[in-house]
Write an enzyme that holds these catalytic residues in place. Structure first.
Site, short mmCIF file in Angstrom:
data_model
loop_
_atom_site.label_atom_id
_atom_site.label_comp_id
_atom_site.label_asym_id
_atom_site.label_seq_id
_atom_site.Cartn_x
_atom_site.Cartn_y
_atom_site.Cartn_z
N ASN A 1 0.85 -1.20 0.00
CA ASN A 1 0.00 0.00 0.00
C ASN A 1 0.88 1.23 0.00
OD1 ASN A 1 -2.68 -0.99 0.25
ND2 ASN A 1 -2.40 -1.30 2.45
N LEU B 1 2.62 -7.85 23.01
CA LEU B 1 2.02 -7.03 24.08
C LEU B 1 2.60 -5.62 24.11
CD1 LEU B 1 2.38 -9.82 26.83
CD2 LEU B 1 0.32 -9.31 25.50
N ASP C 1 5.03 -5.62 12.50
CA ASP C 1 5.56 -6.17 11.25
C ASP C 1 7.08 -6.36 11.34
OD1 ASP C 1 3.05 -6.26 10.10
OD2 ASP C 1 3.19 -4.21 9.35
N ASN D 1 -1.59 -9.45 17.91
CA ASN D 1 -1.29 -8.57 19.04
C ASN D 1 -2.39 -8.80 20.08
OD1 ASN D 1 -3.53 -6.96 18.37
ND2 ASN D 1 -2.29 -5.44 17.27
N GLU E 1 -4.50 -8.79 4.47
CA GLU E 1 -4.80 -7.64 3.60
C GLU E 1 -4.94 -8.02 2.13
OE1 GLU E 1 -3.18 -3.83 6.19
OE2 GLU E 1 -1.91 -4.54 4.55
N ASP F 1 0.85 4.64 1.80
CA ASP F 1 0.17 5.37 2.86
C ASP F 1 0.23 6.86 2.53
OD1 ASP F 1 -0.02 2.90 4.01
OD2 ASP F 1 1.39 3.29 5.65
N ARG G 1 12.57 5.10 16.31
CA ARG G 1 12.68 6.02 15.17
C ARG G 1 11.32 6.21 14.52
NH1 ARG G 1 18.12 3.03 13.55
NH2 ARG G 1 16.79 1.50 12.54
N ASN H 1 5.76 -4.49 4.46
CA ASN H 1 6.50 -4.14 5.68
C ASN H 1 7.19 -5.37 6.28
OD1 ASN H 1 5.83 -1.46 5.56
ND2 ASN H 1 4.20 -1.58 7.10
P1 ADP Z 1 1.34 -4.10 16.76
O1 ADP Z 1 2.36 -3.15 16.22
O2 ADP Z 1 0.94 -5.15 15.77
O3 ADP Z 1 0.16 -3.45 17.42
P2 ADP Z 1 2.60 -4.52 19.35
O4 ADP Z 1 2.22 -3.14 19.71
O5 ADP Z 1 2.23 -5.62 20.29
O6 ADP Z 1 2.07 -4.95 17.91
O7 ADP Z 1 4.19 -4.54 19.15
C1 ADP Z 1 4.86 -5.64 18.58
C2 ADP Z 1 6.21 -5.83 19.25
O8 ADP Z 1 6.98 -4.65 19.09
C3 ADP Z 1 6.13 -6.07 20.76
O9 ADP Z 1 6.02 -7.46 21.04
C4 ADP Z 1 7.47 -5.51 21.23
O10 ADP Z 1 8.49 -6.47 21.07
C5 ADP Z 1 7.72 -4.36 20.26
N1 ADP Z 1 7.29 -3.08 20.83
C6 ADP Z 1 6.15 -2.40 20.58
N2 ADP Z 1 6.08 -1.26 21.29
C7 ADP Z 1 7.21 -1.21 22.04
C8 ADP Z 1 7.76 -0.29 22.99
N3 ADP Z 1 7.10 0.83 23.33
N4 ADP Z 1 8.97 -0.59 23.55
C9 ADP Z 1 9.64 -1.71 23.22
N5 ADP Z 1 9.18 -2.61 22.32
C10 ADP Z 1 7.99 -2.37 21.74
#
Ligand code: ADP
Length: 295
Positions: free
Chosen positions: A9, A211, A243, A180, A136, A11, A276, A41
């Site tokens: 896609n 998580l 991703d 997630n 998707e 964006d 980043r 991605n």
């Molecule tokens: P999505 O991006 O699909 O919503 P998550 O938010 O669970 O999935 O994030 C995926 C992975 O990315 C987590 O398991 C973690 O390893 C990493 N991650 C996401 N947010 C953070 C953060 N604030 N600090 C450190 N690692 C993160």
């Protein structure tokens, strides 16, 4: 090697003080285009993490399609089987307000034309050790991809996003499911990720629930789920974290690392990406992941 059967896609992101209501016009602060799509991605993440990656999907016959293909090729992703279909590329129209809230319209475009696999696609999947899938592309081709990979002895890793009910044939052909916590809750009706992971093990042999900043939960049949904490970082932009995680995880598993270590390695990659801005542009290279993983 890794094959991704998934979406591309463009964006189209506008930054506004506040999102317009229907019938209203507001003046935005800025606009940018960012190559994305969950499939692309994950392909970029896996390639940067050191994987040999090929992408099956479609871009449109427009300028965005040219850019999307070039982005993948720039990351050394094999695009020989990425179709160029008539009509527009997939686009995601994203409005981000000053509070960081967003509203998104996704138009599948070319992604919607990928309805079945060719003989060439099947042959390519047969050469891989892992097939990465998301939701998707039309569900019919996602199912066909998983079933084909299963028949050929190729590991299947499914990211069940965007959230939707999963047909039994798809679950039956999935080796590793990576929702997630929101997707895990939507799939099971259980808000506790441990309980959700256990419930999902009835359908697939291995589950990773991500998580966010709390890391992830690894669950395999016959054992208690294991929590793997994420590195602590100052998060700037978490788009694409999931991703990045899946792409890096596929690389680590393909190298034969045991699951808990592969998870920790993938979380190192994801943590680097959230420090980043951007989704694919923020994904780390293998040398960066290795350096951070050792320290
Ligand atoms: P999505 O991006 O699909 O919503 P998550 O938010 O669970 O999935 O994030 C995926 C992975 O990315 C987590 O398991 C973690 O390893 C990493 N991650 C996401 N947010 C953070 C953060 N604030 N600090 C450190 N690692 C993160």
């Amino acid at each position: 090697s890794i094959v991704v059967l998934g979406s591309t896609n463009m964006d189209l992101v506008v930054y506004v003080p506040r999102a317009p209501a229907l019938g209203e016009t507001v003046t935005g602060r800025s606009f940018r285009t960012v190559p994305g799509g969950k499939g692309a991605n994950q392909a970029v993440a896996a390639a940067r993490a050191g994987g040999e990656v090929a992408m099956i999907g479609a871009v449109g016959a427009d300028g965005f399609g040219t850019q999307l293909r070039a982005t993948l090729e720039h990351c050394a992703v094999d695009t020989d089987l990425l179709r160029t279909s008539e009509g527009p590329s997939g686009t995601a129209h994203v409005v981000v307000d000053d509070e960081g809230g967003n509203a998104i319209v996704v138009v599948p475009g070319a992604n919607g034309t990928v309805t079945s696999l060719t003989h060439g696609d099947e042959a390519l999947i047969g050469t891989a050790d892992t097939l990465l899938l998301q939701l998707e592309l039309p569900l019919s081709v996602v199912v066909e991809g998983a079933v084909t990979a299963r028949r050929l002895g190729v590991r299947t890793v499914l990211t069940p996003a965007p959230t939707q009910a999963l047909p039994p044939e798809l679950l039956a052909a999935t080796d590793l499911l990576v929702p997630n916590e929101h997707e895990a809750a939507a799939l099971t009706g259980l808000t506790d990720p441990r309980e959700a992971a256990q419930a999902l093990l009835r359908d697939v042999p291995e589950v990773v629930v991500t998580l966010g900043a709390a890391g992830s939960l690894y669950a395999v049949r016959g054992a208690e789920p294991v929590a793997v904490p994420a590195p602590r970082v100052r998060a700037v932009d978490t788009t694409g974290a999931g991703d990045t995680f899946v792409g890096a995880l596929a690389v680590a598993l393909g190298e034969g690392r045991p699951a808990p270590e592969a998870l920790a390695w993938a979380q190192t990659a994801a943590a680097l990406s959230v420090r980043r801005e951007g989704a694919s542009t923020s994904m780390p290279y293998r040398v960066e992941i290795e350096a951070a993983f050792r320290s």
